[in-house]
Motif scaffolding. Structure first.
Motif, short mmCIF file in Angstrom:
data_model
loop_
_atom_site.label_atom_id
_atom_site.label_comp_id
_atom_site.label_asym_id
_atom_site.label_seq_id
_atom_site.Cartn_x
_atom_site.Cartn_y
_atom_site.Cartn_z
N GLY A 241 0.83 -1.20 0.00
CA GLY A 241 0.00 0.00 0.00
C GLY A 241 0.86 1.25 0.00
O GLY A 241 1.84 1.33 0.71
N ASP B 208 -6.26 3.71 4.90
CA ASP B 208 -5.90 2.65 3.96
C ASP B 208 -5.13 1.57 4.73
O ASP B 208 -3.93 1.72 5.00
CB ASP B 208 -5.04 3.21 2.83
CG ASP B 208 -5.88 3.87 1.75
OD1 ASP B 208 -6.56 3.14 1.01
OD2 ASP B 208 -5.87 5.11 1.67
N TYR B 269 -12.00 -0.79 4.75
CA TYR B 269 -10.67 -0.18 4.93
C TYR B 269 -9.58 -1.25 5.06
O TYR B 269 -8.42 -1.01 4.77
CB TYR B 269 -10.67 0.73 6.16
CG TYR B 269 -10.52 0.01 7.48
CD1 TYR B 269 -11.60 -0.66 8.07
CD2 TYR B 269 -9.30 -0.03 8.16
CE1 TYR B 269 -11.46 -1.34 9.27
CE2 TYR B 269 -9.16 -0.70 9.37
CZ TYR B 269 -10.23 -1.36 9.92
OH TYR B 269 -10.09 -2.03 11.10
N SER B 272 -8.82 -3.12 0.97
CA SER B 272 -8.75 -2.29 -0.23
C SER B 272 -7.30 -1.99 -0.56
O SER B 272 -6.41 -2.19 0.26
CB SER B 272 -9.49 -0.97 -0.01
OG SER B 272 -10.85 -1.21 0.22
N TRP B 274 -4.52 0.80 -1.44
CA TRP B 274 -4.23 2.23 -1.42
C TRP B 274 -4.24 2.78 -2.85
O TRP B 274 -3.72 2.10 -3.73
CB TRP B 274 -2.84 2.45 -0.79
CG TRP B 274 -2.40 3.87 -0.79
CD1 TRP B 274 -2.64 4.79 0.16
CD2 TRP B 274 -1.65 4.53 -1.81
NE1 TRP B 274 -2.09 5.99 -0.21
CE2 TRP B 274 -1.47 5.86 -1.42
CE3 TRP B 274 -1.12 4.14 -3.05
CZ2 TRP B 274 -0.79 6.79 -2.19
CZ3 TRP B 274 -0.44 5.07 -3.82
CH2 TRP B 274 -0.27 6.37 -3.39
N GLN B 278 -8.38 6.63 0.87
CA GLN B 278 -8.09 8.07 0.86
C GLN B 278 -8.98 8.79 -0.16
O GLN B 278 -9.46 9.90 0.07
CB GLN B 278 -6.61 8.26 0.51
CG GLN B 278 -6.18 9.70 0.45
CD GLN B 278 -4.72 9.84 0.07
OE1 GLN B 278 -3.85 9.36 0.79
NE2 GLN B 278 -4.42 10.47 -1.05
#
Lengths: 304, 443
Positions: A241, B208, B269, B272, B274, B278
């Motif tokens: 991420g 995130d 959250y 998912s 990133w 956001q």
């Protein structure tokens, strides 16, 4: 040659001996400079603590001792084997099924191209697409929602390795279908006709005709997968991420581990000695695996 | 066949010769770490590797500054817009004699890559140089002393800051006018606000969950409140791991654990990629997000027109809460091996001039380490927060000082805590156990 005198023969031999190094040395030098040299240097670095620049600190075998105890490396090691055997098993099972289906299709060339397509596209792009498909608000959950079911947390940490494994199967099947078809296509049709007349089922046709008659291709494909599975990297990396963030260490494989303890991450660890030790361990393991597989898979070629 | 016979006879010798040559070449590639000799005083050029890529607003501002610097001083700059991985390239280059003079990154990354092995020059003298733009002030006069602990190691400056990323809770003030009037200052006020939002059918928080560093930022923020700045780093350094058993740690962990336990985060959250969550915050689907001050620039094309960016400091936790704000400061370092360090230092001072810092503030837009420059409305709250409160390194310096500990122990456990997949008791006992194990094998 047969017509030449013994003296002529001898002089050709001498000439051959003299020019041999001229022909071999450039290729050997390139191989050693770009392959053997760095490999040996990696082994040397693995015996040190080194952050990429500045002096190295001798550690002997300490990096290897730490590796054995490091739970993150153990996870990465297990994940590498899971990819090799579980993902590999699925890739080959599906590839064989596709190969058998495509063999009997009318539009086989078209089908071949469709199946091969994911392998052509960059795996970084595919990884991003795969992530979006399985996102909480992604395509799969939209479909599930339209059936009146609750969304599934596909990308939750507990499921992530399975989703990544599925993606790796999707990407790689095309290549192995194509390779296996190259072997299957060579098998004369009359073997299958004969088998069908004898009342063989689809599985029996596969077991007694396809597999033995394409064994040389299958064994090459298995070794190719073994080597390729060690190098799987970017598909997993993209599941991190944020920019530069690595994915959870729970889904790292050997390649990710090596990257993660050297250059990888928002703030890299720069443990080049440690990363080199991991690289050496993975290389030795896969070298042994490939050697063992070659012995295991070697069979007398079936002439037809 | 004679070729194979011949090859067999000679292959060992051939291989040995070529391997020796290869190793010699490899060894030639690495040279021992050393300084670049005495610092010259009249260099007419220097080399600069930037953390920005050419199209970024910061790169455009820096390019203008480089052009102006050349016009004013005649010093030519060889610039490479290397991007965020610049220090990986610098690390490799340090094994050669072709190194840049000036490099740029955040304090945490500079520490991990360059300070640890003594590759950077002391920049104490830069603080005495006059800043650019015909000003009589020196660099040390325009930079607040509160940045010194972040830019120094062992009393020596390893970097000079040019812009600041500060971490805090962000919200869209036009959507939440009550929060603008009365932002939550304590943890009770904060959770009461979250509860009200939830009862109103809104999603209180965005996060995130796959960004492990974001989780560490949030948990560390709470720990800094209860333990005090510097104490989190000390706990991480405890080779027994027992320091994590302190009641202040538990208080912080229990606080942030409620965010997941009470379902304050937006659904999905934890599953998912990133920047999906956001983006949901930007679209107004969640109310608050803990993030660095790059957020307004990063989401400006995703928010509704006339969105007002507002922010408040991470709320106080416990009785004697430390209000320190986590910051990652970006700035310049000069390499000891650089041959034109004098020119690089002159440029640093030049860029700290008010006109350039104003451009950084208004055009990048970024917070700057100068307090006397104009600030965009979207960063006004953030600028006030970093002016009014003490500053502390992101993750209290854990990530920059011990990146491997951060990656393998701290981040994963913080991620689990905020994803709600570990209890407070298990978090603390795992943190203790894994820390002790980490230091046992890596100490």
């Amino acid at each position: 040659m047969a017509g030449g005198s013994p003296t002529q023969h001898q002089s050709v031999d001498v000439l051959r001996r003299r020019v041999f190094p001229l022909f071999v040395l450039p290729a050997l030098a390139m191989y050693c400079i770009f392959m053997v040299g760095p490999l040996l240097y990696t082994g040397w670095i693995s015996l040190h603590k080194w952050n990429g620049n500045g002096p190295m600190e001798w550690r002997g075998l300490r990096n290897y001792q730490v590796l054995v105890k490091d739970p993150m490396f153990r996870d990465a090691f297990v994940n590498t084997l899971l990819v090799l055997f579980v993902v590999g098993g699925l890739v080959f099972a599906i590839s064989f099924m596709w190969a058998m289906l495509i063999r009997e299709m009318q539009a086989r060339n078209f089908a071949r191209r469709v199946v091969f397509f994911p392998f052509v596209v960059s795996s970084i792009v595919l990884s991003i697409v795969w992530g979006f498909i399985f996102q909480y608000d992604g395509l799969v959950n939209h479909f599930i929602g339209s059936l009146g079911m609750e969304p599934v947390r596909w990308l939750a940490e507990d499921n992530l390795l399975k989703v990544i494994g599925g993606g790796l199967v999707w990407i790689n099947v095309g290549l192995y279908v194509t390779i296996l078809l190259a072997g299957v296509d060579r098998i004369p049709e009359y073997f299958y006709e004969e088998a069908e007349l004898s009342g063989a089922t689809a599985f029996q046709r596969f077991r007694y005709v396809t597999l033995p008659l394409s064994w040389d291709v299958v064994s090459v494909a298995i070794i190719l997968w073994t080597i390729n599975s060690l190098k799987i990297f970017e598909f997993i990396l993209v599941f991190g991420g944020g920019s530069g963030t690595l994915p959870s260490p729970r889904v790292w494989n050997g390649a990710l581990f090596i990257y993660g303890v050297s250059f990888g991450g928002v703030i890299p660890s720069y443990l080049f000695g440690y990363a080199s030790a991991a690289a050496v361990v993975m290389l030795v393991l896969f070298g042994l695996l490939v050697a063992a597989l070659r012995r295991l898979l070697s069979r007398e070629a079936v002439e037809y | 066949m004679r070729f194979p016979d011949f090859a067999r006879q000679h292959s060992g010798r051939l291989l040995a010769i070529t391997v020796a040559a290869a190793l010699t070449l490899a060894a030639c590639g690495s040279s021992s770490e050393s300084g670049g000799g005495a610092e010259p005083t009249d260099s007419k050029e220097f080399t600069y590797w930037s953390m920005y890529t050419q199209e970024e607003p910061m790169a455009k501002i820096l390019q203008s500054a480089l052009n102006a610097f050349k016009t004013e001083t005649g010093i030519k700059v060889n610039v490479q817009w290397a991007g965020r991985d610049v220090l990986n390239k610098v690390t490799a280059a340090l094994n050669t004699d072709k190194v840049p003079d000036l490099v740029e990154q955040s304090d945490n990354k500079l520490k991990a890559a360059l300070v640890e092995n003594g590759a950077v020059a002391d920049l104490g003298d830069v603080y005495k140089l006059p800043v650019g733009g015909n000003e009589t002030e020196a660099v040390g006069d325009v930079l607040s002393e509160k940045y010194d602990p972040l830019t120094q190691v062992d009393g020596k400056y390893f970097m000079v800051p040019t812009n600041v990323q500060a971490f805090m809770y962000w919200y869209q003030g036009n959507r939440l006018p009550d929060v603008v009037k009365n932002p939550p200052a304590t943890w009770d006020e904060f959770t009461s606000l979250l509860s009200d939002m939830k009862q109103a059918g809104e999603n209180p928080l965005a996060f995130d969950g796959d960004a492990a560093d974001y989780a560490a930022d949030i948990v560390t923020a709470a720990m800094i409140r209860t333990m005090g700045a510097g104490a989190v780093l000390k706990a991480a350094e405890d080779t027994t791991g027992k320091a994590w058993g302190a009641p202040e740690v538990r208080e912080a962990v229990e606080s942030v654990a409620t965010l997941a336990a009470d379902d304050y985060f937006i659904p999905g959250y934890d599953a998912s990629k990133w920047p999906a969550i956001q983006q949901k915050w930007a679209a107004g689907k969640a109310n608050l997000i803990y993030m660095g001050s790059w957020l307004p620039a990063e989401t400006r094309n995703e928010v509704a027109p006339n969105t007002s960016y507002n922010s408040f400091n991470f709320p106080a936790v416990g009785e004697s809460s430390d209000p320190s704000v986590q910051v990652a400061i970006n700035g310049f370092s000069v390499l000891k091996k650089g041959a034109h360090r004098d020119a690089a230092k002159k440029f640093i001072a030049f860029f700290l001039g008010k006109s350039w810092m104003t451009k950084v503030s208004l055009e990048a837009p970024n917070l700057t380490p100068r307090t006397d420059v104009e600030v965009l409305p979207s960063l006004a709250d953030a600028a006030k927060i970093i002016t009014d409160n003490p500053l502390v390194a992101q993750n209290d310096g854990v990530a920059g000082t011990y990146p491997q500990y951060n990656t393998s122990v701290f981040q994963p456990l913080n991620g689990k805590l905020l994803l709600g997949s570990i209890s407070v008791d298990d978090y603390i006992s795992e943190l203790q156990k894994q820390s002790a194990k980490f230091w046992e094998i890596n100490g």
